[in-house]
Design a protein around this motif. Structure first.
Motif, PDB file in Angstrom:
ATOM      1  N   SER A  88       0.813  -1.221   0.000  1.00 37.08           N
ATOM      2  CA  SER A  88       0.000   0.000   0.000  1.00 37.08           C
ATOM      3  C   SER A  88       0.845   1.268   0.000  1.00 37.08           C
ATOM      4  CB  SER A  88      -0.915   0.015   1.225  1.00 37.08           C
ATOM      5  OG  SER A  88      -0.139   0.123   2.407  1.00 37.08           O
ATOM      6  N   PRO A 138      -4.842  -4.295   6.038  1.00 40.20           N
ATOM      7  CA  PRO A 138      -5.936  -3.728   5.228  1.00 40.20           C
ATOM      8  C   PRO A 138      -7.312  -4.201   5.691  1.00 40.20           C
ATOM      9  CG  PRO A 138      -4.839  -5.507   4.039  1.00 40.20           C
ATOM     10  CD  PRO A 138      -4.052  -5.302   5.296  1.00 40.20           C
ATOM     11  N   LEU A 139      -8.273  -3.279   5.618  1.00 38.13           N
ATOM     12  CA  LEU A 139      -9.675  -3.591   5.868  1.00 38.13           C
ATOM     13  C   LEU A 139     -10.425  -3.517   4.546  1.00 38.13           C
ATOM     14  CD1 LEU A 139     -10.294  -1.423   9.067  1.00 38.13           C
ATOM     15  CD2 LEU A 139     -10.150  -3.923   8.983  1.00 38.13           C
ATOM     16  N   ARG A 140     -11.346  -4.444   4.330  1.00 39.68           N
ATOM     17  CA  ARG A 140     -12.101  -4.468   3.076  1.00 39.68           C
ATOM     18  C   ARG A 140     -13.325  -3.556   3.186  1.00 39.68           C
ATOM     19  NH1 ARG A 140     -10.849 -10.095   3.265  1.00 39.68           N
ATOM     20  NH2 ARG A 140     -12.950 -10.594   4.016  1.00 39.68           N
ATOM     21  N   SER A 141     -13.409  -2.617   2.244  1.00 40.46           N
ATOM     22  CA  SER A 141     -14.532  -1.691   2.221  1.00 40.46           C
ATOM     23  C   SER A 141     -14.698  -1.189   0.795  1.00 40.46           C
ATOM     24  CB  SER A 141     -14.286  -0.521   3.175  1.00 40.46           C
ATOM     25  OG  SER A 141     -15.372   0.369   3.180  1.00 40.46           O
ATOM     26  N   GLU A 142     -15.880  -1.345   0.233  1.00 40.66           N
ATOM     27  CA  GLU A 142     -16.110  -0.995  -1.166  1.00 40.66           C
ATOM     28  C   GLU A 142     -15.918   0.503  -1.400  1.00 40.66           C
ATOM     29  OE1 GLU A 142     -19.525  -1.528  -4.666  1.00 40.66           O
ATOM     30  OE2 GLU A 142     -19.834  -2.374  -2.659  1.00 40.66           O
ATOM     31  N   GLU A 198      -7.099 -11.386   8.734  1.00 42.14           N
ATOM     32  CA  GLU A 198      -7.315 -10.540   7.568  1.00 42.14           C
ATOM     33  C   GLU A 198      -8.299 -11.162   6.579  1.00 42.14           C
ATOM     34  OE1 GLU A 198      -4.774  -8.752   3.811  1.00 42.14           O
ATOM     35  OE2 GLU A 198      -3.714  -9.139   5.691  1.00 42.14           O
ATOM     36  N   LYS A 199      -8.241 -12.474   6.404  1.00 38.59           N
ATOM     37  CA  LYS A 199      -9.128 -13.148   5.456  1.00 38.59           C
ATOM     38  C   LYS A 199     -10.582 -13.031   5.899  1.00 38.59           C
ATOM     39  CE  LYS A 199      -9.797 -17.560   3.068  1.00 38.59           C
ATOM     40  NZ  LYS A 199      -9.314 -18.962   2.919  1.00 38.59           N
ATOM     41  N   GLN A 201     -11.619 -10.924   8.284  1.00 41.70           N
ATOM     42  CA  GLN A 201     -11.849  -9.562   8.786  1.00 41.70           C
ATOM     43  C   GLN A 201     -12.410  -9.570  10.208  1.00 41.70           C
ATOM     44  OE1 GLN A 201     -11.584  -6.254   6.395  1.00 41.70           O
ATOM     45  NE2 GLN A 201      -9.941  -7.783   6.293  1.00 41.70           N
ATOM     46  N   GLY A 255     -17.292  -3.619   6.591  1.00 37.39           N
ATOM     47  CA  GLY A 255     -17.041  -2.696   5.490  1.00 37.39           C
ATOM     48  C   GLY A 255     -17.244  -1.250   5.875  1.00 37.39           C
TER      49      GLY A 255
END
Length: 261
Positions: A88, A138-142, A198-199, A201, A255
């Motif tokens: 990142s 990292p966090l997943r967020s659209e 992480e997978k 979250q 998210g």
């Protein structure tokens, strides 16, 4: 031909001046950090250590807005790269001093990131929180770029402050106040080990000692500044954390915020 030579000379002197300015900034930072590392209140009662740290952090931000430092280069001027997410482009650099009291070392983190065009930016994170951040996940967020920072800082003789802090990168800007934990962007709890899958979250938290659970209530209600002023939000956060109901913390990032599992 003469015009091309003139332009080339201008470019050369511009690059040379920039390099000289960077070198001078590095020298100043190194001098300040050496003074910070040697600080002892009994020997320097008239030294305003907080002011010196602020000046040093501002100089470091100036430097990091213009260049990236290798681990060796950072070390040579007294900085430590405490967290680095190479994918990142996020780095957290840190300097600290020993306060002489029960808090021990007080950390001053500075974060560096890049926008989508690769331009460098930096921010004095210690203006918000003193913590030695060691990991960036990292966090997943659209449509958003979010990260979860992990760190630890001694609170007092009986407390190791464990912290997770959500940050957002939005092009040239760093957003530090997303209310992902009810009304606050971070969890800061005594004597708690945090871990993150992480997978899936999922954020896990487990007490390091038996007294960690009772101290949780105190941390939430009294020890987090403006965030602790709302009883309604404090009660919601304690419920989210499962205070008094179960051992351990288990939260999932949806998210937008962390929810209880």
């Amino acid at each position: 031909m003469k015009k091309n030579i003139f332009i080339s000379l201008l470019l050369f002197f511009s690059v040379y001046n920039n390099a000289q300015n960077l070198n001078q900034t590095e020298i100043e930072i190194k001098k300040y950090i050496q003074k910070i590392h040697n600080y002892a209140y009994t020997d320097n009662p008239d030294l305003d250590i907080d002011d010196l740290c602020l000046i040093t952090a501002k100089k470091t931000v100036q430097l990091l807005n213009k260049t990236e430092l290798t681990k060796g280069k950072a070390k040579s001027i007294g900085l430590e790269i405490s967290a680095n997410n190479e994918k990142s482009g996020i780095k957290i650099l840190n300097f600290s001093y020993y306060c002489g009291g029960t808090r021990g070392n007080i950390s001053h983190p500075i974060i560096q990131w890049k926008n989508k065009n690769g331009k460098l930016f930096a921010y004095n994170l210690s203006s918000k929180i003193n913590c030695n951040f060691t990991s960036c996940q990292p966090l997943r967020s659209e449509g958003r770029i979010l990260f979860l920072l992990f760190g630890m800082e001694k609170g007092d003789g009986a407390c190791e402050q464990s912290m997770v802090y959500v940050i957002e990168i939005k092009d040239d800007f760093l957003i530090l106040d997303n209310p992902v934990f009810v009304n606050r962007p971070y969890l800061n709890l005594c004597n708690t080990n945090f871990d993150f899958d992480e997978k899936k979250q999922i954020l896990y938290g487990n007490a390091m000692y038996e007294d960690a659970a009772p101290r949780m209530k105190s941390c939430v209600e009294y020890e987090q500044g403006e965030y602790s002023k709302s009883k309604k939000d404090n009660d919601k956060l304690l419920k989210l954390l499962g205070f008094g109901e179960r051992k351990g913390i288990k939260l999932k990032f949806d998210g937008d915020k962390f929810i209880r599992l």
